[in-house]
Write a protein that holds these residues in place. Structure first.
Motif, PDB file in Angstrom:
ATOM      1  N   GLU A  20      41.359  47.332  42.227  1.00 23.91           N
ATOM      2  CA  GLU A  20      40.805  45.986  42.050  1.00 23.91           C
ATOM      3  C   GLU A  20      41.629  45.195  41.041  1.00 23.91           C
ATOM      4  N   ASP A  21      42.159  45.868  40.022  1.00 17.52           N
ATOM      5  CA  ASP A  21      43.021  45.185  39.049  1.00 17.52           C
ATOM      6  C   ASP A  21      44.288  44.663  39.725  1.00 17.52           C
ATOM      7  N   ASP A  22      44.850  45.454  40.644  1.00 17.42           N
ATOM      8  CA  ASP A  22      46.034  45.009  41.388  1.00 17.42           C
ATOM      9  C   ASP A  22      45.707  43.774  42.216  1.00 17.42           C
ATOM     10  N   HIS A  23      44.541  43.799  42.861  1.00 16.87           N
ATOM     11  CA  HIS A  23      44.125  42.656  43.680  1.00 16.87           C
ATOM     12  C   HIS A  23      43.940  41.411  42.811  1.00 16.87           C
ATOM     13  N   ALA A  24      43.378  41.601  41.615  1.00 15.91           N
ATOM     14  CA  ALA A  24      43.161  40.465  40.716  1.00 15.91           C
ATOM     15  C   ALA A  24      44.493  39.830  40.314  1.00 15.91           C
ATOM     16  N   LEU A  25      45.517  40.662  40.089  1.00 17.60           N
ATOM     17  CA  LEU A  25      46.835  40.140  39.732  1.00 17.60           C
ATOM     18  C   LEU A  25      47.431  39.323  40.869  1.00 17.60           C
ATOM     19  N   ILE A  26      47.269  39.814  42.102  1.00 16.45           N
ATOM     20  CA  ILE A  26      47.779  39.077  43.256  1.00 16.45           C
ATOM     21  C   ILE A  26      47.063  37.742  43.384  1.00 16.45           C
ATOM     22  N   ARG A  27      45.744  37.758  43.190  1.00 16.82           N
ATOM     23  CA  ARG A  27      44.991  36.496  43.247  1.00 16.82           C
ATOM     24  C   ARG A  27      45.498  35.503  42.210  1.00 16.82           C
ATOM     25  N   ARG A  28      45.719  35.970  41.001  1.00 20.64           N
ATOM     26  CA  ARG A  28      46.179  35.067  39.945  1.00 20.64           C
ATOM     27  C   ARG A  28      47.549  34.480  40.266  1.00 20.64           C
ATOM     28  N   ARG A  29      48.434  35.305  40.844  1.00 21.27           N
ATOM     29  CA  ARG A  29      49.796  34.851  41.128  1.00 21.27           C
ATOM     30  C   ARG A  29      49.884  33.967  42.358  1.00 21.27           C
ATOM     31  N   ALA A  46      45.536  33.928  33.104  1.00 19.08           N
ATOM     32  CA  ALA A  46      46.735  34.504  33.716  1.00 19.08           C
ATOM     33  C   ALA A  46      47.843  34.756  32.705  1.00 19.08           C
ATOM     34  N   GLY A  47      47.661  34.323  31.450  1.00 19.82           N
ATOM     35  CA  GLY A  47      48.638  34.627  30.409  1.00 19.82           C
ATOM     36  C   GLY A  47      49.422  33.449  29.879  1.00 19.82           C
ATOM     37  N   SER A  68      50.606  25.058  26.975  1.00 10.92           N
ATOM     38  CA  SER A  68      51.235  24.930  28.279  1.00 10.92           C
ATOM     39  C   SER A  68      50.186  24.744  29.373  1.00 10.92           C
ATOM     40  N   ALA A  69      49.088  25.518  29.274  1.00  9.52           N
ATOM     41  CA  ALA A  69      48.020  25.433  30.272  1.00  9.52           C
ATOM     42  C   ALA A  69      47.387  24.045  30.264  1.00  9.52           C
ATOM     43  N   GLU A  70      47.170  23.508  29.078  1.00  9.34           N
ATOM     44  CA  GLU A  70      46.533  22.184  28.995  1.00  9.34           C
ATOM     45  C   GLU A  70      47.481  21.075  29.456  1.00  9.34           C
ATOM     46  N   THR A  71      48.778  21.253  29.219  1.00  7.59           N
ATOM     47  CA  THR A  71      49.750  20.264  29.697  1.00  7.59           C
ATOM     48  C   THR A  71      49.768  20.226  31.216  1.00  7.59           C
ATOM     49  N   ARG A  72      49.813  21.407  31.841  1.00  5.81           N
ATOM     50  CA  ARG A  72      49.777  21.443  33.317  1.00  5.81           C
ATOM     51  C   ARG A  72      48.451  20.891  33.823  1.00  5.81           C
ATOM     52  N   SER A  73      47.367  21.203  33.134  1.00  9.52           N
ATOM     53  CA  SER A  73      46.053  20.726  33.573  1.00  9.52           C
ATOM     54  C   SER A  73      45.993  19.204  33.551  1.00  9.52           C
ATOM     55  N   ARG A  74      46.520  18.596  32.507  1.00 14.00           N
ATOM     56  CA  ARG A  74      46.527  17.132  32.436  1.00 14.00           C
ATOM     57  C   ARG A  74      47.381  16.542  33.565  1.00 14.00           C
ATOM     58  N   ASP A  75      48.515  17.177  33.843  1.00 18.20           N
ATOM     59  CA  ASP A  75      49.370  16.708  34.932  1.00 18.20           C
ATOM     60  C   ASP A  75      48.626  16.775  36.269  1.00 18.20           C
ATOM     61  N   LEU A  76      47.887  17.870  36.496  1.00 12.31           N
ATOM     62  CA  LEU A  76      47.143  18.019  37.742  1.00 12.31           C
ATOM     63  C   LEU A  76      46.024  16.992  37.841  1.00 12.31           C
ATOM     64  N   ARG A 102      41.710  22.908  39.588  1.00 15.33           N
ATOM     65  CA  ARG A 102      41.577  24.259  39.038  1.00 15.33           C
ATOM     66  C   ARG A 102      42.261  25.278  39.946  1.00 15.33           C
ATOM     67  N   ALA A 103      42.114  25.128  41.262  1.00 13.24           N
ATOM     68  CA  ALA A 103      42.725  26.067  42.200  1.00 13.24           C
ATOM     69  C   ALA A 103      44.249  26.019  42.151  1.00 13.24           C
ATOM     70  N   LEU A 104      44.805  24.877  41.725  1.00 19.32           N
ATOM     71  CA  LEU A 104      46.260  24.717  41.658  1.00 19.32           C
ATOM     72  C   LEU A 104      46.838  25.092  40.297  1.00 19.32           C
ATOM     73  N   ALA A 105      45.994  25.494  39.364  1.00 20.73           N
ATOM     74  CA  ALA A 105      46.433  25.707  37.980  1.00 20.73           C
ATOM     75  C   ALA A 105      47.574  26.703  37.866  1.00 20.73           C
ATOM     76  N   ASN A 106      47.554  27.743  38.691  1.00 17.02           N
ATOM     77  CA  ASN A 106      48.580  28.785  38.605  1.00 17.02           C
ATOM     78  C   ASN A 106      49.655  28.656  39.675  1.00 17.02           C
ATOM     79  N   GLU A 107      49.792  27.455  40.228  1.00 14.55           N
ATOM     80  CA  GLU A 107      50.813  27.177  41.250  1.00 14.55           C
ATOM     81  C   GLU A 107      50.767  28.218  42.369  1.00 14.55           C
TER      82      GLU A 107
END
Length: 256
Positions: free
Chosen positions: A92-101, A129-130, A135-143, A172-177
């Motif tokens: 399940e941890d492997d699946h979670a990583l794939i989902r995040r990526r 996702a790390g 950086s996360a907030e900058t991308r969030s504002r751009d989105l 939110r769904a686009l946050a991790n590209e």
């Protein structure tokens, strides 16, 4: 096997690995009276840059298939590969990583965190996702700017209209590209104006290169996609090309 390909995707070079490969997938749910065979051997390949809509009556298996692709449920048989990575193997941890990526999910009823601001809702997946907070907030504002709700960054989701809430869910769904943007009945909880906003937004994202798989029972919503695959009784039956003759990327489908 059903294959969905766009011209822009086929020219991707280094990114020639399909966004999604589904082979022989079956799923059965146990029920009181008798088992429900939700998926009965689905094969599907989706190349990058495709906008695909899955249509069919209630209970045909389209939402189950989307949940398996998202890694929210496990297939009984078959394999699912997202960007070349196996989603039907590992822990399940492997699946979670794939989902995040690779996977961003837009739900019909938004699933927003009501106690956090609009900006925090978008930034949280990237932080998990790390990515560092700045950086996360900058991308969030751009989105949020891209999706037309940048001026709502500091407010709570509860003050947004239905269309704005779904725009927030898409941001939110686009946050991790993600490689894949999955949308399950994204207009189902909206009025006609809000639904049209979301359809236009998905079309813009697709034009910018985003791969999208949309589940809907509404032919008007599905018409925004390059390709519509019809499902019934747990199988993919047929396809239509609503964009034929348009200026959008050409779509071809073959049953191999």
């Amino acid at each position: 096997m059903t294959s969905v390909t766009t011209d822009t995707a086929s020219q991707a070079g280094a990114e020639s690995t399909p966004a999604l490969e589904v082979h022989g997938v079956r799923k059965t749910f146990e029920a009181e009276i008798a088992p429900v065979r939700a998926l009965r051997g689905v094969d599907l390949t989706v190349t990058r840059g495709t906008f695909l809509a899955l249509m069919g009556p209630s209970g045909c298996g389209k939402s189950t298939l989307l949940n398996l692709i998202a890694g929210l449920e496990n297939a009984d048989e078959g394999t699912i590969m997202v960007a070349g990575e196996p989603l039907t193997e590992g822990s399940e941890d492997d699946h979670a990583l794939i989902r995040r990526r690779h996977i961003g999910i837009v739900f019909q009823f938004f699933n927003l965190l009501e106690g956090m601001t609009v900006l925090e809702n978008v930034a949280l997946p990237a932080i998990i996702a790390g990515r560092n907070r700045k950086s996360a907030e900058t991308r969030s504002r751009d989105l949020l700017d891209l999706l037309g709700i940048g001026d709502k960054a500091s407010v709570m989701p509860g003050v947004l209209s239905g269309g704005q809430r779904q725009r927030l869910a898409i941001a939110r769904a686009l946050a991790n590209e993600p490689t894949l943007l999955l949308a399950d009945e994204p207009t189902g909880a909206l009025d006609s104006a809000g639904g049209q906003e979301v359809i236009e937004l998905l079309s813009r994202l697709h034009a910018a290169g985003q791969t999208i798989i949309l589940v809907t029972h509404d032919a008007n919503v599905a018409a925004a996609a390059d390709t519509v695959l019809m499902m019934r009784d747990g199988r993919i039956l047929d396809h239509v090309n609503p964009g034929a003759g348009s200026n959008g990327p050409a779509t071809t489908i073959g049953t191999l």
